[in-house]
Design a protein around this motif. Structure first.
Motif, PDB file in Angstrom:
ATOM      1  N   SER A 159      -7.043 -21.390   3.148  1.00  9.98           N
ATOM      2  CA  SER A 159      -7.598 -21.590   1.621  1.00  9.98           C
ATOM      3  C   SER A 159      -7.382 -23.054   1.352  1.00  9.98           C
ATOM      4  CB  SER A 159      -6.905 -20.638   0.660  1.00  9.98           C
ATOM      5  OG  SER A 159      -5.478 -21.154   0.536  1.00  9.98           O
ATOM      6  N   ARG A 160      -8.030 -23.722   0.423  1.00  3.43           N
ATOM      7  CA  ARG A 160      -7.829 -24.751  -0.079  1.00  3.43           C
ATOM      8  C   ARG A 160      -8.377 -24.709  -1.684  1.00  3.43           C
ATOM      9  NH1 ARG A 160      -5.415 -25.645   3.848  1.00  3.43           N
ATOM     10  NH2 ARG A 160      -5.730 -27.131   5.473  1.00  3.43           N
ATOM     11  N   GLN A 161      -7.811 -25.810  -2.522  1.00  2.00           N
ATOM     12  CA  GLN A 161      -8.428 -25.867  -3.802  1.00  2.00           C
ATOM     13  C   GLN A 161      -9.013 -27.100  -4.013  1.00  2.00           C
ATOM     14  OE1 GLN A 161      -6.186 -23.687  -6.600  1.00  2.00           O
ATOM     15  NE2 GLN A 161      -7.527 -24.273  -7.980  1.00  2.00           N
ATOM     16  N   PRO A 164      -4.490 -32.512   7.814  1.00  2.00           N
ATOM     17  CA  PRO A 164      -2.852 -32.841   7.472  1.00  2.00           C
ATOM     18  C   PRO A 164      -2.213 -31.455   6.767  1.00  2.00           C
ATOM     19  CG  PRO A 164      -4.503 -34.353   6.575  1.00  2.00           C
ATOM     20  CD  PRO A 164      -5.434 -33.207   7.164  1.00  2.00           C
ATOM     21  N   ARG A 165      -2.694 -30.468   6.409  1.00  2.00           N
ATOM     22  CA  ARG A 165      -2.034 -29.367   5.841  1.00  2.00           C
ATOM     23  C   ARG A 165      -1.946 -28.296   6.618  1.00  2.00           C
ATOM     24  NH1 ARG A 165      -0.733 -28.357  -0.569  1.00  2.00           N
ATOM     25  NH2 ARG A 165       0.935 -27.008  -0.039  1.00  2.00           N
ATOM     26  N   ASN A 166      -2.182 -28.373   7.983  1.00  2.00           N
ATOM     27  CA  ASN A 166      -2.230 -27.327   9.032  1.00  2.00           C
ATOM     28  C   ASN A 166      -0.945 -26.909   8.944  1.00  2.00           C
ATOM     29  OD1 ASN A 166      -0.727 -28.960  10.502  1.00  2.00           O
ATOM     30  ND2 ASN A 166      -1.564 -29.017  12.313  1.00  2.00           N
ATOM     31  N   CYS A 167      -0.609 -25.789   9.817  1.00  2.00           N
ATOM     32  CA  CYS A 167       0.937 -25.046  10.042  1.00  2.00           C
ATOM     33  C   CYS A 167       1.782 -26.187  10.486  1.00  2.00           C
ATOM     34  CB  CYS A 167       0.653 -23.999  10.719  1.00  2.00           C
ATOM     35  SG  CYS A 167       2.114 -23.172  11.341  1.00  2.00           S
ATOM     36  N   ILE A 168       2.951 -26.454   9.656  1.00  2.00           N
ATOM     37  CA  ILE A 168       3.908 -27.331  10.136  1.00  2.00           C
ATOM     38  C   ILE A 168       4.747 -26.637  11.211  1.00  2.00           C
ATOM     39  CG2 ILE A 168       5.584 -26.438   8.622  1.00  2.00           C
ATOM     40  CD1 ILE A 168       6.251 -29.559   7.946  1.00  2.00           C
ATOM     41  N   VAL A 227       7.471 -33.787  -0.040  1.00  2.00           N
ATOM     42  CA  VAL A 227       8.433 -32.881   0.912  1.00  2.00           C
ATOM     43  C   VAL A 227       7.574 -32.658   2.296  1.00  2.00           C
ATOM     44  CG1 VAL A 227       9.080 -30.377   0.997  1.00  2.00           C
ATOM     45  CG2 VAL A 227       8.776 -31.464  -1.317  1.00  2.00           C
ATOM     46  N   ARG A 228       6.262 -32.525   2.500  1.00  2.00           N
ATOM     47  CA  ARG A 228       5.782 -32.553   3.958  1.00  2.00           C
ATOM     48  C   ARG A 228       6.311 -33.739   4.607  1.00  2.00           C
ATOM     49  NH1 ARG A 228       1.782 -28.885   6.894  1.00  2.00           N
ATOM     50  NH2 ARG A 228       1.458 -30.074   8.629  1.00  2.00           N
ATOM     51  N   SER A 229       6.242 -35.031   3.877  1.00  2.00           N
ATOM     52  CA  SER A 229       6.535 -35.816   4.874  1.00  2.00           C
ATOM     53  C   SER A 229       8.131 -36.044   5.383  1.00  2.00           C
ATOM     54  CB  SER A 229       6.035 -37.264   4.169  1.00  2.00           C
ATOM     55  OG  SER A 229       7.137 -37.654   3.300  1.00  2.00           O
ATOM     56  N   HIS A 231       3.689 -33.805  -4.993  1.00  2.00           N
ATOM     57  CA  HIS A 231       4.996 -33.282  -4.774  1.00  2.00           C
ATOM     58  C   HIS A 231       4.803 -32.662  -3.238  1.00  2.00           C
ATOM     59  CE1 HIS A 231       8.329 -30.310  -6.285  1.00  2.00           C
ATOM     60  NE2 HIS A 231       8.704 -31.105  -5.063  1.00  2.00           N
ATOM     61  N   TRP A 232       3.778 -32.156  -2.808  1.00  2.00           N
ATOM     62  CA  TRP A 232       3.588 -31.434  -1.693  1.00  2.00           C
ATOM     63  C   TRP A 232       3.528 -32.708  -0.539  1.00  2.00           C
ATOM     64  CZ3 TRP A 232      -0.497 -32.893   1.843  1.00  2.00           C
ATOM     65  CH2 TRP A 232      -0.317 -32.489   2.970  1.00  2.00           C
ATOM     66  N   LYS A 233       2.927 -33.677  -0.535  1.00  2.00           N
ATOM     67  CA  LYS A 233       2.896 -34.922   0.197  1.00  2.00           C
ATOM     68  C   LYS A 233       4.205 -35.209   0.468  1.00  2.00           C
ATOM     69  CE  LYS A 233      -1.453 -36.782  -0.439  1.00  2.00           C
ATOM     70  NZ  LYS A 233      -2.323 -37.717  -1.614  1.00  2.00           N
ATOM     71  N   ASP A 246      -4.775 -29.070  -1.817  1.00  2.00           N
ATOM     72  CA  ASP A 246      -3.781 -28.110  -2.275  1.00  2.00           C
ATOM     73  C   ASP A 246      -4.450 -26.900  -1.687  1.00  2.00           C
ATOM     74  OD1 ASP A 246      -2.467 -29.764  -3.970  1.00  2.00           O
ATOM     75  OD2 ASP A 246      -3.496 -29.314  -5.820  1.00  2.00           O
ATOM     76  N   HIS A 247      -3.365 -25.957  -1.309  1.00  2.33           N
ATOM     77  CA  HIS A 247      -3.786 -24.450  -0.970  1.00  2.33           C
ATOM     78  C   HIS A 247      -4.310 -23.893  -2.187  1.00  2.33           C
ATOM     79  CE1 HIS A 247      -1.273 -24.411   2.954  1.00  2.33           C
ATOM     80  NE2 HIS A 247      -2.611 -24.370   3.184  1.00  2.33           N
ATOM     81  N   TYR A 248      -5.064 -22.858  -1.980  1.00  3.61           N
ATOM     82  CA  TYR A 248      -5.488 -22.195  -3.195  1.00  3.61           C
ATOM     83  C   TYR A 248      -4.273 -21.098  -3.708  1.00  3.61           C
ATOM     84  CZ  TYR A 248      -7.777 -17.824  -5.285  1.00  3.61           C
ATOM     85  OH  TYR A 248      -8.020 -16.773  -5.876  1.00  3.61           O
TER      86      TYR A 248
HETATM   87  C1  HEM Z   1       1.994 -17.332  15.092  1.00  2.00           C
HETATM   88  C2  HEM Z   1       2.525 -17.967  14.278  1.00  2.00           C
HETATM   89  C3  HEM Z   1       2.161 -18.763  13.043  1.00  2.00           C
HETATM   90  C4  HEM Z   1       0.559 -18.687  12.534  1.00  2.00           C
HETATM   91  C5  HEM Z   1      -0.523 -17.962  13.263  1.00  2.00           C
HETATM   92  C6  HEM Z   1       0.676 -19.586  11.600  1.00  2.00           C
HETATM   93  C7  HEM Z   1      -0.508 -19.845  10.647  1.00  2.00           C
HETATM   94  C8  HEM Z   1      -0.532 -20.756   9.639  1.00  2.00           C
HETATM   95  C9  HEM Z   1      -1.500 -20.954   8.890  1.00  2.00           C
HETATM   96  C10 HEM Z   1      -3.174 -20.595   9.098  1.00  2.00           C
HETATM   97  C11 HEM Z   1      -1.574 -21.921   7.922  1.00  2.00           C
HETATM   98  C12 HEM Z   1      -2.152 -22.601   6.712  1.00  2.00           C
HETATM   99  C13 HEM Z   1      -2.832 -23.920   7.325  1.00  2.00           C
HETATM  100  C14 HEM Z   1      -3.818 -24.288   6.764  1.00  2.00           C
HETATM  101  O1  HEM Z   1      -4.072 -24.393   5.417  1.00  2.00           O
HETATM  102  O2  HEM Z   1      -4.749 -25.462   7.454  1.00  2.00           O
HETATM  103  C15 HEM Z   1       0.085 -21.951   7.789  1.00  2.00           C
HETATM  104  C16 HEM Z   1       0.929 -22.701   7.053  1.00  2.00           C
HETATM  105  C17 HEM Z   1       2.350 -23.030   7.141  1.00  2.00           C
HETATM  106  N1  HEM Z   1       3.025 -22.696   8.093  1.00  2.00           N
HETATM  107 FE1  HEM Z   1       2.388 -21.378   9.748  1.00  2.00          FE
HETATM  108  N2  HEM Z   1       1.940 -20.074  10.975  1.00  2.00           N
HETATM  109  C18 HEM Z   1       2.905 -19.347  12.288  1.00  2.00           C
HETATM  110  C19 HEM Z   1       3.999 -19.708  12.225  1.00  2.00           C
HETATM  111  C20 HEM Z   1       4.907 -20.428  11.563  1.00  2.00           C
HETATM  112  C21 HEM Z   1       6.397 -20.751  11.545  1.00  2.00           C
HETATM  113  C22 HEM Z   1       7.364 -20.191  12.482  1.00  2.00           C
HETATM  114  C23 HEM Z   1       6.623 -21.552  10.417  1.00  2.00           C
HETATM  115  C24 HEM Z   1       8.023 -22.186  10.001  1.00  2.00           C
HETATM  116  C25 HEM Z   1       9.208 -21.809  10.859  1.00  2.00           C
HETATM  117  C26 HEM Z   1       5.385 -21.704   9.698  1.00  2.00           C
HETATM  118  C27 HEM Z   1       5.414 -22.601   8.693  1.00  2.00           C
HETATM  119  C28 HEM Z   1       4.305 -22.637   7.742  1.00  2.00           C
HETATM  120  C29 HEM Z   1       4.388 -23.501   6.565  1.00  2.00           C
HETATM  121  C30 HEM Z   1       5.753 -24.122   5.949  1.00  2.00           C
HETATM  122  C31 HEM Z   1       2.869 -23.796   6.319  1.00  2.00           C
HETATM  123  C32 HEM Z   1       2.523 -24.333   5.044  1.00  2.00           C
HETATM  124  C33 HEM Z   1       2.327 -25.841   5.505  1.00  2.00           C
HETATM  125  C34 HEM Z   1       1.952 -26.582   4.458  1.00  2.00           C
HETATM  126  O3  HEM Z   1       1.250 -26.135   3.381  1.00  2.00           O
HETATM  127  O4  HEM Z   1       1.770 -28.078   4.406  1.00  2.00           O
HETATM  128  N3  HEM Z   1       4.656 -21.114  10.313  1.00  2.00           N
HETATM  129  N4  HEM Z   1       0.748 -21.189   9.048  1.00  2.00           N
END
Ligand code: HEM
Length: 497
Positions: A372-374, A437-441, A129-131, A125-127, A103-105
């Motif tokens: 962040s993580r929890q 697995p929880r990086n930026c989608i 929706v993410r999939s 729930h996260w798993k 989880d995120h914190y």
């Molecule tokens: C330069 C642009 C962006 C940066 C630097 C960025 C950075 C990040 C970071 C640091 C996280 C957390 C990753 C982790 O916890 O390991 C994240 C999560 C997320 N980002 Fe991005 N992001 C960007 C653009 C976007 C865009 C364009 C979208 C969607 C259209 C997006 C959607 C998301 C979502 C939905 C999450 C949560 C993923 C999850 O919890 O499964 N991000 N992002």
């Protein structure tokens, strides 16, 4: 009368004492875990330190203070947080032992239509929706969204060309925000808006209200999450209710229109892609998204993709304006690979030096300054005990500006991201999009947007310093912004050459 006053006074004192005790309830936790930490204050925890140094500097201050330690403790108001500095341990948390840190914190529980957003969903729930959402962000799907980005990059260029012709100075953050909002409206909500020309269009106004939120309510809830339900019942919402309802309505309307439209599935925006994931049969089996989940994802794309891309785009252009030798190199690459053609999906994949410049910019000013993580289950990692429910923070900004990892960290030097330099670094030393697995989608979409916008601009214009330029930019204490703005002017390449 005196007696009543004494009783009232005593009750008040008791309440204050209980409040202080509640706010300080976890103050001994790091002592028990054997983790060093700055001394927390009674009610605010370490908030005073964050205010004193600013959110960027405070990370560096304590990262350096606990230089020899793998972790240190921090109090986010009353909540204890373990800050992880050691890069092997970071890898353990984000990848190897991901199931313990799934989880995120988050201290916030959002109301519908934002309740089910990916960023704050937890556990299974996260798993789920993410999939379901992940295929929406595959290379193939992103490629199909590229035409929206190209169209909006052209509008951005036309606006900049106009400002160049009139000789006006340009504040890069403002102009990048307009571009980013137009792309989100187009890829996420199926709307064509031109925020630069028409900043008062309804979508832009409501979206901006949502993104600004109610800062006082946000602050109170950050401080005391237990109050969020009561405040909402009293009509005080972190995110303005009417604007949230407007966004949900826009989504519903588009979905309904497309259901009866022959051209459905040809627009290639986010709604198109998730519409197929909304069948009744699919929902019953848990394989499809509910309407509430679709609302929440569209809105989180607005939040997650707006500020982040606007930050990365504006700072990259700013650095290139301040480093003409790098700017010329990018322009030579764009000329060689794209000529006079539109920098489209395939062409921008070949712009390796531009990619290095973007990376260097988001190293220096990461749009997300920490990850962040929890911890969801007790675990011992490299001699440190992480109890269940403990919040964990990875200080991206401090790591990415550590002189032992990136020598002369304040210098803008894209060569740090050449293939040979990259392989010599720890894989966790550069984390602008998180890891595991929880990086930026949205990473692929974000990089595509940045590259198409930058290549389109630099193909035609050159950013240069102007009389309002303040360099190096001084970062705001509370957000990823330059305090004096990011001012440049543009020169027409055809004329300059
Ligand atoms: C330069 C642009 C962006 C940066 C630097 C960025 C950075 C990040 C970071 C640091 C996280 C957390 C990753 C982790 O916890 O390991 C994240 C999560 C997320 N980002 Fe991005 N992001 C960007 C653009 C976007 C865009 C364009 C979208 C969607 C259209 C997006 C959607 C998301 C979502 C939905 C999450 C949560 C993923 C999850 O919890 O499964 N991000 N992002």
């Amino acid at each position: 009368m005196l007696c009543t006053l004494v009783i009232l006074g005593a009750v008040l004192l008791l309440l204050v004492a209980l409040f202080v005790k509640y706010m300080s309830a976890h103050h001994q936790v790091f002592k028990k875990l054997g983790i060093d930490h700055p001394q927390p204050r009674w009610i605010v925890g370490n908030f005073d330190l964050a205010m004193k140094h600013g959110m960027f500097e405070v990370q560096k201050v304590f990262y350096n203070k606990y230089k020899e330690k793998k972790v240190y403790g921090w109090f986010d108001a009353r909540r204890p947080v373990i800050v992880v500095k050691d890069l092997d341990m970071v890898k353990d948390i984000l990848i190897k032992n991901f199931n313990h840190f799934v989880d995120h914190y988050s201290f916030l529980d959002f109301e519908p239509p934002f309740h089910d957003n990916l960023l704050s969903l937890r556990g299974d729930h996260w798993k789920r929706v993410r999939s379901i959402i992940s295929p929406t962000f595959s290379s193939g799907r992103i490629k199909r969204m590229a035409s929206h980005v190209e169209k909006n990059a052209k509008i951005l260029l036309e606006n900049l060309q106009h400002l160049q012709e009139t000789g006006e100075d340009v504040e890069l953050r403002e102009i990048s925000s307009c571009f980013t909002l137009d792309v989100i409206a187009s890829t996420g909500f199926g709307l064509d808006i031109n925020t630069l020309k028409d900043p008062k269009n309804e979508f832009a106004v409501e979206a901006n209200k949502v993104m600004n939120g109610n800062r006082i309510v946000f602050f109170v809830v950050w401080f005391l999450p237990a109050l969020s339900g009561i405040l909402a019942k009293l009509g005080f919402h972190m995110l303005p209710k009417k604007s949230m309802e407007y966004l949900a309505q826009v989504i519903d309307q588009i979905i309904e229109e497309r259901k009866h439209d022959d051209k459905k599935n040809k627009v290639n925006d986010f709604i198109d892609l998730v519409m197929n994931a909304e069948t009744e049969a699919g929902q019953a089996s848990g394989k499809d998204l509910t309407r509430s989940e679709i609302h929440s994802q569209a809105i989180i794309f607005l939040f997650a993709g707006f500020d982040t891309i606007a930050t990365a785009l504006s700072f990259t252009l700013f650095h290139l304006a301040m480093h003409p030798e790098c700017c010329e190199k990018v322009q030579a690459e764009v000329d060689a690979k794209c000529g006079k053609d539109i920098p489209d999906y395939d062409k921008v994949q070949t712009l390796t030096y531009l990619d290095m410049c973007i990376n260097e910019s988001i190293r220096l000013t990461p749009p997300g300054i920490f990850i962040s993580r929890q911890c969801v289950e007790d675990i011992q990692i490299q001699g440190v005990h992480f109890p269940k429910d403990m919040a964990v923070i990875i200080p991206t900004y401090a790591i990415q500006t550590d002189p032992e990892i990136f020598p002369e960290p304040e210098k803008f030097d894209p060569e740090r991201f050449s293939p040979e330099n990259k392989v010599n670094r720890h894989p966790m030393a550069f984390l602008p999009f998180g890891q595991g697995p929880r990086n930026c989608i949205g990473m692929r979409l974000a990089l595509l947007e940045l590259k198409i916008a930058l290549a389109t601009i630099l193909q035609n214009l050159t950013p240069v310093p102007c009389s309002k330029t303040v360099y190096p930019a001084k970062l705001s204490k509370i957000q990823t912004r330059a305090m004096d703005g990011l001012w440049v002017k543009f020169q027409n390449r055809k004329i300059a050459n």
